[in-house]
Scaffold this motif. Sequence first.
Motif, PDB file in Angstrom:
ATOM      1  N   GLU A 210       0.623  -1.087  -0.142  1.00  0.00           N
ATOM      2  CA  GLU A 210       0.171  -0.115  -0.045  1.00  0.00           C
ATOM      3  C   GLU A 210       1.063   1.342   0.079  1.00  0.00           C
ATOM      4  O   GLU A 210       0.404   2.374  -0.729  1.00  0.00           O
ATOM      5  N   MET A 211       1.959   1.319   0.678  1.00  0.00           N
ATOM      6  CA  MET A 211       2.801   2.484   0.693  1.00  0.00           C
ATOM      7  C   MET A 211       3.595   2.526  -0.651  1.00  0.00           C
ATOM      8  O   MET A 211       3.661   3.611  -0.920  1.00  0.00           O
ATOM      9  N   VAL A 212       4.014   1.645  -1.224  1.00  0.00           N
ATOM     10  CA  VAL A 212       4.570   1.851  -2.408  1.00  0.00           C
ATOM     11  C   VAL A 212       3.702   2.234  -3.604  1.00  0.00           C
ATOM     12  O   VAL A 212       3.839   3.019  -4.516  1.00  0.00           O
ATOM     13  N   SER A 213       2.522   1.682  -3.422  1.00  0.00           N
ATOM     14  CA  SER A 213       1.266   2.254  -4.308  1.00  0.00           C
ATOM     15  C   SER A 213       0.898   3.665  -3.957  1.00  0.00           C
ATOM     16  O   SER A 213       1.096   4.538  -5.196  1.00  0.00           O
ATOM     17  N   THR A 214       0.998   3.980  -2.923  1.00  0.00           N
ATOM     18  CA  THR A 214       0.938   5.389  -2.726  1.00  0.00           C
ATOM     19  C   THR A 214       1.743   6.229  -3.085  1.00  0.00           C
ATOM     20  O   THR A 214       1.696   7.483  -3.628  1.00  0.00           O
ATOM     21  N   MET A 215       3.144   6.287  -2.969  1.00  0.00           N
ATOM     22  CA  MET A 215       4.232   6.822  -3.572  1.00  0.00           C
ATOM     23  C   MET A 215       4.274   6.915  -4.992  1.00  0.00           C
ATOM     24  O   MET A 215       4.653   7.783  -5.511  1.00  0.00           O
ATOM     25  N   ASN A 216       3.758   5.703  -5.624  1.00  0.00           N
ATOM     26  CA  ASN A 216       3.875   5.785  -7.133  1.00  0.00           C
ATOM     27  C   ASN A 216       2.608   6.665  -7.717  1.00  0.00           C
ATOM     28  O   ASN A 216       2.855   7.422  -8.606  1.00  0.00           O
ATOM     29  N   LEU A 217       1.587   6.680  -6.799  1.00  0.00           N
ATOM     30  CA  LEU A 217       0.341   7.481  -7.179  1.00  0.00           C
ATOM     31  C   LEU A 217       0.818   9.023  -7.068  1.00  0.00           C
ATOM     32  O   LEU A 217       0.233   9.849  -7.638  1.00  0.00           O
ATOM     33  N   ALA A 218       1.764   9.324  -6.082  1.00  0.00           N
ATOM     34  CA  ALA A 218       1.958  10.706  -5.930  1.00  0.00           C
ATOM     35  C   ALA A 218       2.936  11.314  -6.939  1.00  0.00           C
ATOM     36  O   ALA A 218       2.631  12.364  -7.427  1.00  0.00           O
ATOM     37  N   ARG A 219       3.821  10.151  -7.461  1.00  0.00           N
ATOM     38  CA  ARG A 219       4.694  10.714  -8.807  1.00  0.00           C
ATOM     39  C   ARG A 219       3.671  10.775  -9.771  1.00  0.00           C
ATOM     40  O   ARG A 219       4.072  11.780 -10.768  1.00  0.00           O
ATOM     41  N   ASP A 220       2.852   9.887 -10.059  1.00  0.00           N
ATOM     42  CA  ASP A 220       1.782  10.156 -11.268  1.00  0.00           C
ATOM     43  C   ASP A 220       1.017  11.321 -11.071  1.00  0.00           C
ATOM     44  O   ASP A 220       0.714  11.914 -12.392  1.00  0.00           O
ATOM     45  N   PHE A 221       0.643  11.790  -9.834  1.00  0.00           N
ATOM     46  CA  PHE A 221      -0.107  12.974 -10.032  1.00  0.00           C
ATOM     47  C   PHE A 221       1.155  14.245 -10.310  1.00  0.00           C
ATOM     48  O   PHE A 221       0.333  15.073 -10.878  1.00  0.00           O
ATOM     49  N   GLU A 222       2.103  14.264  -9.939  1.00  0.00           N
ATOM     50  CA  GLU A 222       3.028  15.414 -10.354  1.00  0.00           C
ATOM     51  C   GLU A 222       3.008  15.187 -11.929  1.00  0.00           C
ATOM     52  O   GLU A 222       3.272  16.459 -12.428  1.00  0.00           O
ATOM     53  N   LEU A 223       3.274  14.223 -12.487  1.00  0.00           N
ATOM     54  CA  LEU A 223       3.257  14.066 -13.846  1.00  0.00           C
ATOM     55  C   LEU A 223       1.934  14.649 -14.613  1.00  0.00           C
ATOM     56  O   LEU A 223       2.034  15.526 -15.604  1.00  0.00           O
ATOM     57  N   GLN A 224       1.059  14.308 -13.788  1.00  0.00           N
ATOM     58  CA  GLN A 224      -0.330  15.002 -14.618  1.00  0.00           C
ATOM     59  C   GLN A 224      -0.333  16.473 -14.412  1.00  0.00           C
ATOM     60  O   GLN A 224      -0.624  17.161 -15.270  1.00  0.00           O
ATOM     61  N   MET A 225       0.212  16.960 -13.426  1.00  0.00           N
ATOM     62  CA  MET A 225       0.229  18.616 -13.173  1.00  0.00           C
ATOM     63  C   MET A 225       1.350  19.032 -14.377  1.00  0.00           C
ATOM     64  O   MET A 225       1.046  20.106 -14.687  1.00  0.00           O
ATOM     65  N   ARG A 226       2.260  18.395 -14.509  1.00  0.00           N
ATOM     66  CA  ARG A 226       3.256  18.833 -15.621  1.00  0.00           C
ATOM     67  C   ARG A 226       2.643  18.929 -16.870  1.00  0.00           C
ATOM     68  O   ARG A 226       2.889  19.883 -17.776  1.00  0.00           O
ATOM     69  N   LEU A 227       1.701  17.897 -16.998  1.00  0.00           N
ATOM     70  CA  LEU A 227       1.051  17.911 -18.405  1.00  0.00           C
ATOM     71  C   LEU A 227      -0.357  18.863 -18.658  1.00  0.00           C
ATOM     72  O   LEU A 227      -0.328  19.493 -19.500  1.00  0.00           O
ATOM     73  N   PHE A 228      -0.636  19.301 -17.388  1.00  0.00           N
ATOM     74  CA  PHE A 228      -1.649  20.393 -17.051  1.00  0.00           C
ATOM     75  C   PHE A 228      -0.850  21.744 -17.498  1.00  0.00           C
ATOM     76  O   PHE A 228      -1.548  22.402 -18.422  1.00  0.00           O
TER      77      PHE A 228
END
Length: 244
Positions: A210-228
């Motif tokens: 669960e912690m690994v998944s949460t960290m991966n999701l945080a990185r994915d969210f940063e990527l979405q903000m760069r795309l925005f």
Amino acid sequence: MDALIYTVMSGAERIQRAQAVHANNLANLETAGFRANLEQASAAQVKGYGYDGRHLAQARSDVVSARAGGQRDTGRDLDLAIQGEGLFAVAQDGPDGPEAYTRSGNFTVDAQGQLRLGRHAVLGEGGPIVLPPHDKLEILADGTVAILTGNQAELQAVDRLKRVRPDFAEMTKNEAGLLVTRDGSAPASDPSVQVAGGKLEASNVSAVEEMVSTMNLARDFELQMRLFKAADGMADSGNRLMRE
């Protein structure tokens, strides 16, 4: 406006939803019999002019992990653990409510003699299980609830726990966190499901996963903000070209 904005925003929304799912799993790390939720999403094409080159993330219903949790000995007569596959049946809302299912087996007996799991009535093959006054209670491997009263030499069967073995792919959770079938049907009792007394099954949540998944999701969210920001820059460039 470029349809990329739909991809970005739907992706960010999916990530936030996934983070909520993983946070709930972590919050139930120590909840007996808890089954982890697995979030799902699919890609959907965004219609536009000419070539439909943009996609968005579309949320789908969560599924429930069928992985078994570890079992620990408690020595308590009313603590039960399913051996292998299977679920206990309880009533959702009052003794006559629709059925729901769980791996949690930390049962109690209320003042009226009703076998309960928290506020839910535990179901037997004859309906909610109500015990007469007794001196000893024992639940056998086949789910038989037996009692000993007075000068009786042998245990007397009262009812048998309803145990079911549904397809986990067809299960989801209700607001109380209990498992229910997606179509609202009630699976038939499965006599092959065995239980063990004096044991409780732990949550099947892995804190590390669960912690690994949460960290991966945080990185994915940063990527979405760069795309925005990239989509916003493309829109500004297009507007400048139009003005010139």
